[in-house]
Design a protein around this motif. Structure first.
Motif, PDB file in Angstrom:
ATOM      1  N   ALA A  30       0.971  -1.272  -0.017  1.00 12.01           N
ATOM      2  CA  ALA A  30       0.080  -0.055   0.016  1.00 12.01           C
ATOM      3  C   ALA A  30       0.712   1.288   0.036  1.00 12.01           C
ATOM      4  N   GLY A  31       0.368   2.317  -0.656  1.00 14.03           N
ATOM      5  CA  GLY A  31       1.099   3.544  -0.966  1.00 14.03           C
ATOM      6  C   GLY A  31       2.589   3.236  -1.537  1.00 14.03           C
ATOM      7  N   LEU A  32       2.590   2.267  -2.413  1.00 12.54           N
ATOM      8  CA  LEU A  32       3.857   1.809  -3.173  1.00 12.54           C
ATOM      9  C   LEU A  32       5.063   2.051  -2.004  1.00 12.54           C
ATOM     10  N   LYS A  33       4.888   1.253  -1.052  1.00 15.37           N
ATOM     11  CA  LYS A  33       6.048   1.094   0.095  1.00 15.37           C
ATOM     12  C   LYS A  33       6.607  -0.055  -0.394  1.00 15.37           C
ATOM     13  N   PRO A  34       7.807  -0.292  -0.705  1.00 13.09           N
ATOM     14  CA  PRO A  34       8.430  -1.451  -1.015  1.00 13.09           C
ATOM     15  C   PRO A  34       8.550  -2.378   0.312  1.00 13.09           C
ATOM     16  N   LEU A  35       8.116  -3.709  -0.082  1.00 12.76           N
ATOM     17  CA  LEU A  35       8.066  -4.859   0.817  1.00 12.76           C
ATOM     18  C   LEU A  35       9.200  -5.604   0.941  1.00 12.76           C
ATOM     19  N   ALA A  36       9.926  -5.904  -0.297  1.00 16.89           N
ATOM     20  CA  ALA A  36      10.824  -6.776  -0.415  1.00 16.89           C
ATOM     21  C   ALA A  36      11.385  -6.711  -1.719  1.00 16.89           C
ATOM     22  N   THR A  37      12.764  -7.043  -1.819  1.00 13.85           N
ATOM     23  CA  THR A  37      13.532  -7.025  -2.996  1.00 13.85           C
ATOM     24  C   THR A  37      14.552  -8.072  -3.166  1.00 13.85           C
ATOM     25  N   ALA A  38      14.842  -8.576  -4.416  1.00 18.46           N
ATOM     26  CA  ALA A  38      15.601  -9.726  -4.908  1.00 18.46           C
ATOM     27  C   ALA A  38      16.475  -9.162  -6.023  1.00 18.46           C
ATOM     28  N   GLN A  39      17.651  -9.415  -6.050  1.00 25.13           N
ATOM     29  CA  GLN A  39      18.430  -8.911  -7.171  1.00 25.13           C
ATOM     30  C   GLN A  39      19.730 -10.042  -7.405  1.00 25.13           C
ATOM     31  N   VAL A  40      20.108 -10.001  -8.710  1.00 23.60           N
ATOM     32  CA  VAL A  40      21.148 -10.838  -9.033  1.00 23.60           C
ATOM     33  C   VAL A  40      21.765 -10.295 -10.110  1.00 23.60           C
ATOM     34  N   GLU A  41      23.107 -10.350 -10.274  1.00 23.57           N
ATOM     35  CA  GLU A  41      24.280  -9.690 -11.013  1.00 23.57           C
ATOM     36  C   GLU A  41      23.902 -10.354 -12.660  1.00 23.57           C
ATOM     37  N   LEU A  42      23.837  -9.683 -13.526  1.00 23.59           N
ATOM     38  CA  LEU A  42      24.090 -10.267 -14.940  1.00 23.59           C
ATOM     39  C   LEU A  42      25.271 -10.166 -15.672  1.00 23.59           C
ATOM     40  N   PRO A  43      25.822 -11.436 -16.014  1.00 22.41           N
ATOM     41  CA  PRO A  43      27.406 -11.256 -16.763  1.00 22.41           C
ATOM     42  C   PRO A  43      26.918 -10.491 -18.110  1.00 22.41           C
ATOM     43  N   GLN A  44      28.107  -9.935 -18.409  1.00 24.99           N
ATOM     44  CA  GLN A  44      28.146  -9.418 -19.730  1.00 24.99           C
ATOM     45  C   GLN A  44      29.452 -10.228 -20.518  1.00 24.99           C
ATOM     46  N   HIS A  45      29.229 -10.095 -21.933  1.00 25.59           N
ATOM     47  CA  HIS A  45      30.130 -10.759 -22.767  1.00 25.59           C
ATOM     48  C   HIS A  45      30.640  -9.862 -23.642  1.00 25.59           C
ATOM     49  N   PHE A  46      31.994  -9.946 -23.985  1.00 21.61           N
ATOM     50  CA  PHE A  46      32.572  -9.000 -24.787  1.00 21.61           C
ATOM     51  C   PHE A  46      33.507  -9.758 -25.762  1.00 21.61           C
ATOM     52  N   PRO A  47      32.876 -10.347 -26.967  1.00 20.05           N
ATOM     53  CA  PRO A  47      33.552 -11.244 -27.821  1.00 20.05           C
ATOM     54  C   PRO A  47      34.646 -10.693 -28.743  1.00 20.05           C
ATOM     55  N   ARG A  48      34.420  -9.333 -28.880  1.00 21.52           N
ATOM     56  CA  ARG A  48      35.317  -8.702 -29.666  1.00 21.52           C
ATOM     57  C   ARG A  48      35.408  -7.137 -29.028  1.00 21.52           C
ATOM     58  N   PRO A  49      36.471  -6.252 -29.302  1.00 25.26           N
ATOM     59  CA  PRO A  49      36.535  -4.769 -29.046  1.00 25.26           C
ATOM     60  C   PRO A  49      35.234  -4.246 -29.594  1.00 25.26           C
ATOM     61  N   GLY A  50      34.389  -3.404 -28.866  1.00 27.44           N
ATOM     62  CA  GLY A  50      33.447  -2.866 -29.248  1.00 27.44           C
ATOM     63  C   GLY A  50      31.866  -3.618 -29.049  1.00 27.44           C
ATOM     64  N   TRP A  51      32.113  -4.971 -29.015  1.00 25.76           N
ATOM     65  CA  TRP A  51      30.877  -5.806 -29.141  1.00 25.76           C
ATOM     66  C   TRP A  51      30.582  -5.934 -27.546  1.00 25.76           C
ATOM     67  N   VAL A  52      29.063  -6.200 -27.178  1.00 25.22           N
ATOM     68  CA  VAL A  52      28.605  -6.246 -25.920  1.00 25.22           C
ATOM     69  C   VAL A  52      27.323  -7.203 -26.121  1.00 25.22           C
ATOM     70  N   GLU A  53      27.552  -8.002 -25.293  1.00 23.79           N
ATOM     71  CA  GLU A  53      26.428  -9.340 -25.581  1.00 23.79           C
ATOM     72  C   GLU A  53      25.734  -9.877 -24.165  1.00 23.79           C
TER      73      GLU A  53
END
Length: 489
Positions: A21-44
């Motif tokens: 109620a009232g947009l009050k945060p009740l609980a949070t869960a989070q996990v990091e997302l790996p990034q991949h850099f197969p070549r210079p300038g590429w991000v996947e």
């Protein structure tokens, strides 16, 4: 109790927040997302990681809040924008990794089409840059055997992260995006609110692979993957969701979000404003078929710069240490870090620029480098606000509302206020992106009234006021502009 779930799928992490109620945060869960850099300038990204992590954090947030599916009035989704995915319509199997918004592999394609930029900008509000989705999608179609033919016969689905997650959460039943995400593809006529045939022809994109476009608050279907049926009722790109979460509904209000990148949005109202200073004209939200517009400045590296200090240089162990070291820096040294790791965004739009540390002496230490990294975020923000004032003089002096992980650094926020010569307001709830997604879902569910609801719930945690003289701020900004000039082109 009726609650609202928000899924915030970002560039470096995936987060779910349950709101009460009232947009009050009740609980949070989070996990990091790996990034991949197969070549210079590429991000996947691995699309499977995005799907698995999203389900994981949603289930964890519900469990922490003690929520049953029947108690969830709606789920709102917000996402890293422009990141491009292509998957099989029948199986949901991605045909490759997601190409992230930071990826620069299509720079040559954009250069070849440069003569069409005036048309592209007039129709989409955007510029020709690898940042956006259309050239990424074209690359996937051209570099995956059989993909173009499959897309033309409707066997493949294109989508940004919101669209992909919706398709997976509904087990393939819904292939839909919202207006704010569609507006970041280079394929949408932002005045008509639909895919544009000339843009599809220019970028050689088959219409058969495109999703339906809907309002940001709508009935997007239901998911049965959270222990029971939960209605999905809100969707918006992360920066638009943050604009809503910051209660920036009135023309002239401006917010800046500091995550992996930095994105400042100035709300301009129901008529789009064409930029003459290489900002983007974008859809801020679409509700009840009515679109509101904004001018946007996009910076590619903000939190990513601090991440580079930690993971690339190894001169800090935790992000919070950057501000501690910056405070110890020698004020006589004027070291500048231009963080063009994947090119420069607004207002330069130089895909070929690369990062540089300038002004170092033998006395330069990690303290000066950390200070230069944090200052670069403020300098880039000042560049954006200068361009906004030039494009829309009605903006005038403003209070900048800020959110995102970097706003936890008091040092950075204070320097930002000094440089802008304007107050910088940090809200109590810093996760305004998730807050905006929750409001959209709650609004569609009938739990939350119109735009006055976020304004009622928005509360100031701290205001940073400028004390630096305007002459010094202008001098410092001028030094920065000269440093940027060294890396352009």
């Amino acid at each position: 109790m009726q609650a609202i779930l928000a899924l915030d799928q970002g560039t470096t992490s995936t987060r779910a927040i349950a709101f009460g109620a009232g947009l009050k945060p009740l609980a949070t869960a989070q996990v990091e997302l790996p990034q991949h850099f197969p070549r210079p300038g590429w991000v996947e990204h691995d699309a499977g990681d995005i799907e698995v992590h999203s389900l994981r954090v949603l289930r964890e947030a519900m469990a922490k809040a003690g929520l049953e599916p029947r108690q969830v009035a709606g789920l709102g989704i917000t996402n890293q924008r422009e990141t491009t995915l292509l998957w099989e319509r029948d199986t949901g199997r991605p045909i490759g990794r997601a190409i992230v918004w930071q990826d620069r592999r299509t720079a040559e394609t954009c250069d070849r089409l440069r003569s069409e930029e005036a048309l592209v900008s007039a129709r989409t509000g955007l510029l020709l840059d690898p940042y956006f989705s259309a050239t990424k999608l074209g690359w996937l179609l051209d570099n995956t055997p059989g993909a173009r033919a499959a897309a033309e016969r409707g066997a493949l689905c294109f989508g940004t992260v919101d669209c992909f997650l919706l398709h997976r959460l509904t087990e393939g039943r819904v292939h839909t995006t919202d207006a704010t995400n569609a507006a970041r593809t280079l394929l949408m006529d932002i005045r008509r609110g639909d895919w544009d045939e000339e843009m599809l022809a220019l970028f050689r994109i088959p219409r058969a692979c495109l999703p339906e476009i809907r309002d940001c608050a709508a009935e997007f279907g239901t998911t049965r993957l959270l222990g029971g049926e939960v209605a999905i009722r809100g969707m918006a790109g992360d920066q638009q969701a943050a604009t809503i979460g910051q209660a920036c509904f009135a023309p002239g209000m401006v917010k800046s979000t500091y995550g992996t990148g930095c994105f400042a949005l100035l709300v301009t109202g129901e008529e789009p404003v064409a930029s003459k200073h290489r900002l983007l004209t974008t859809i801020a939200w679409q509700l009840g078929g009515v679109r509101a517009y904004a001018l946007e400045g996009s910076i590619f590296s903000a939190g990513a710069t601090v991440q580079w200090l930690r993971d690339g240089l190894g001169i800090i162990a935790h992000a919070r240490e950057a501000g501690e070291w910056a405070a110890k820096a020698d004020p006589a040294q004027r070291v500048h870090l231009v963080p063009a790791f994947t090119g420069l965004g607004a207002p330069h739009w130089d895909a070929g620029a690369r990062a540089a540390l300038l002004g170092m002496t033998r006395g330069t230490t990690r303290a000066e480098i950390c200070r230069a990294a944090l200052e670069s975020v403020a300098f880039q923000t000042a560049d954006l606000l200068d361009a906004m004032r030039a494009d829309w003089p009605a903006m005038g002096d403003c209070v900048l509302r800020v959110d995102g992980g970097m706003t936890a650094s008091d040092w950075t926020m204070q320097f930002l206020a000094h440089l802008l010569g304007a107050p910088v307001d940090r809200p109590v709830v810093a996760e305004t992106t998730a807050l905006g997604a929750a409001w959209l879902a709650g609004h569609q569910a009938g739990l939350l009234p119109g735009p006055e609801a976020p304004a009622t719930h928005w509360k100031l945690e701290r205001r940073f006021s400028p004390t630096m003289s305007r002459d010094e701020a202008r001098e410092r900004h001028g030094d920065w502009k000269r440093a940027v000039g060294r890396v352009l082109g």
